[in-house]
Enzyme design. Sequence first.
Site, mmCIF file in Angstrom:
data_model
loop_
_atom_site.group_PDB
_atom_site.id
_atom_site.type_symbol
_atom_site.label_atom_id
_atom_site.label_comp_id
_atom_site.label_asym_id
_atom_site.label_seq_id
_atom_site.Cartn_x
_atom_site.Cartn_y
_atom_site.Cartn_z
ATOM 1 N N GLY A 9 -8.886 -5.722 -1.777
ATOM 2 C CA GLY A 9 -7.536 -6.184 -1.770
ATOM 3 C C GLY A 9 -7.453 -7.883 -1.402
ATOM 4 O O GLY A 9 -8.019 -7.551 -0.089
ATOM 5 N N GLY A 11 -5.929 -10.384 -1.482
ATOM 6 C CA GLY A 11 -4.205 -10.880 -1.894
ATOM 7 C C GLY A 11 -4.196 -11.807 -1.029
ATOM 8 O O GLY A 11 -5.311 -11.991 -0.328
ATOM 9 N N VAL A 13 -2.883 -11.220 2.494
ATOM 10 C CA VAL A 13 -3.802 -11.136 3.753
ATOM 11 C C VAL A 13 -4.935 -10.638 3.689
ATOM 12 O O VAL A 13 -5.518 -10.870 4.282
ATOM 13 C CB VAL A 13 -3.157 -9.308 3.559
ATOM 14 C CG1 VAL A 13 -3.593 -8.682 5.220
ATOM 15 C CG2 VAL A 13 -1.708 -9.179 4.173
ATOM 16 N N GLY A 14 -5.309 -9.978 2.439
ATOM 17 C CA GLY A 14 -7.024 -9.774 2.431
ATOM 18 C C GLY A 14 -8.092 -10.966 2.530
ATOM 19 O O GLY A 14 -9.137 -11.420 3.107
ATOM 20 N N ASP A 33 -11.593 -5.940 -5.376
ATOM 21 C CA ASP A 33 -10.057 -6.167 -6.056
ATOM 22 C C ASP A 33 -10.288 -5.432 -7.657
ATOM 23 O O ASP A 33 -11.504 -5.331 -7.652
ATOM 24 C CB ASP A 33 -9.188 -7.712 -6.096
ATOM 25 C CG ASP A 33 -7.434 -7.301 -6.292
ATOM 26 O OD1 ASP A 33 -7.275 -7.967 -4.950
ATOM 27 O OD2 ASP A 33 -7.692 -7.240 -7.166
ATOM 28 N N ARG A 88 9.153 -0.472 4.176
ATOM 29 C CA ARG A 88 7.553 0.091 3.782
ATOM 30 C C ARG A 88 7.578 1.233 3.823
ATOM 31 O O ARG A 88 6.625 1.229 2.541
ATOM 32 C CB ARG A 88 7.468 -0.840 5.365
ATOM 33 C CG ARG A 88 7.045 -1.421 6.333
ATOM 34 C CD ARG A 88 6.284 -1.489 7.580
ATOM 35 N NE ARG A 88 5.986 -2.989 8.763
ATOM 36 C CZ ARG A 88 6.854 -3.151 9.138
ATOM 37 N NH1 ARG A 88 7.533 -2.462 9.309
ATOM 38 N NH2 ARG A 88 6.441 -4.657 9.831
ATOM 39 N N VAL A 118 -4.359 -1.681 6.447
ATOM 40 C CA VAL A 118 -3.386 -2.619 6.437
ATOM 41 C C VAL A 118 -2.590 -2.351 5.289
ATOM 42 O O VAL A 118 -0.899 -2.512 5.826
ATOM 43 C CB VAL A 118 -3.503 -3.908 6.612
ATOM 44 C CG1 VAL A 118 -2.728 -4.885 6.806
ATOM 45 C CG2 VAL A 118 -5.303 -4.462 7.157
ATOM 46 N N ASN A 120 0.736 -0.644 3.772
ATOM 47 C CA ASN A 120 1.786 -0.303 4.407
ATOM 48 C C ASN A 120 2.223 1.483 2.947
ATOM 49 O O ASN A 120 2.272 0.888 2.160
ATOM 50 C CB ASN A 120 3.008 -1.294 4.111
ATOM 51 C CG ASN A 120 3.205 -2.508 5.823
ATOM 52 O OD1 ASN A 120 3.141 -1.081 6.673
ATOM 53 N ND2 ASN A 120 3.037 -3.299 5.910
ATOM 54 N N HIS A 175 3.968 1.524 12.894
ATOM 55 C CA HIS A 175 4.716 0.544 12.005
ATOM 56 C C HIS A 175 5.900 0.669 11.335
ATOM 57 O O HIS A 175 5.721 0.104 9.717
ATOM 58 C CB HIS A 175 3.466 -0.202 11.422
ATOM 59 C CG HIS A 175 3.353 -2.223 11.559
ATOM 60 N ND1 HIS A 175 3.966 -2.712 11.780
ATOM 61 C CD2 HIS A 175 3.169 -2.275 9.942
ATOM 62 C CE1 HIS A 175 4.058 -4.437 11.620
ATOM 63 N NE2 HIS A 175 3.359 -3.936 9.841
#
Length: 308
Positions: A9, A11, A13-14, A33, A88, A118, A120, A175
């Site tokens: 990923g 994106g 966060v990645g 990705d 989430r 990570v 969600n 979380h």
Amino acid sequence: MRKKITIIGAGNVGASTAQLVAKEGIADVMLFDIAEGIPQGKALDIAEACPLWGSAVSVKGTNNYADTKNSDIVVITAGFPRKPNMSRDDLLHANADVVKAASQAIAKNSPNAIIIVVTNPMDAMAQLAWKTTEFSCRRVMGMGGILDAARFRTFLAWELNVSPEDIEAMLLGGHGDQMVPLPRFTTVKGIPVGEILKKKTLGALIQRTRSGGAEIVGLLKSGSAYYAPAAATFQMIKSILLDEKRVLPCAAYLNGEYGVKDLYVGVPVVLGKEGVEKVVEIKLTRDEKTLFRASCTAVRKLVKKLAI
Ligand code: APR
């Protein structure tokens, strides 16, 4: 030979996580990705920053899982982020397909890797990654508690006008909205926050922490938080790679600890080169236990929906 980290990923966060790893120069990075050009372009951009950071690691992007072969750590950030008014949990089925596919590819290409999930809803996704890969539960974990604790520390630091560095925060549970901040173990240079703050003020800060992710989603309108999630993920990567044995709240597999069986949920763990080297058990009060159980029930409900 340098260690290799794959981030699935590329994106927000990645890519932010890749940037932190590259800047610190602690491992080579492979960004994966499904979107063509994105991981390659972002990796090239980060690689071109390495001379400025004085970092000699390799940063590459790919759409081919074969390039992720023999990774030491794989971070799963692939999937869909939240939109306003989404929890989430609303991401469950769409992201489960993505995490399952990623986990199958990890098991095939990096059978000895440690996995940090990570995506969600993270606790359920960690359970799915563990089931799919059939890895030892020590090598599969989720990032959530460190981020929630960092949010709590930020709000406490603002309220008390002290450095966030001098604040320690502890949280348990999933979380999600039912996370369990523990004021008894949240301190300013060792002084429990309950002794410094009024109950009402502390309650408001806890509430803001619980909805910390949603607050950012509401502001961004499209997409969710990524700077702090990446920083939290990086702290886990560093503790594992450098065998720091930090005690950090992470989603870990519980097999009787805290009276919970067969569930991934946030607890303090020791993170080292073997992954989750120990689950640290805290003696909880009756009220804390009640909150923790409610949080576990919410996570278990999601896992049940996945039928894994
Ligand atoms: N395989 C690999 N990558 C995928 C796949 C897949 N099957 N499906 C989607 N992706 C990629 C997208 O192409 C995108 O580049 O995952 C990336 C997700 O990036 P963003 O949309 O920017 O989302 P981000 O903010 O990074 O959040 C990712 O982390 O914090 C959680 O809730 C968040 O679940 C979300 C995840």
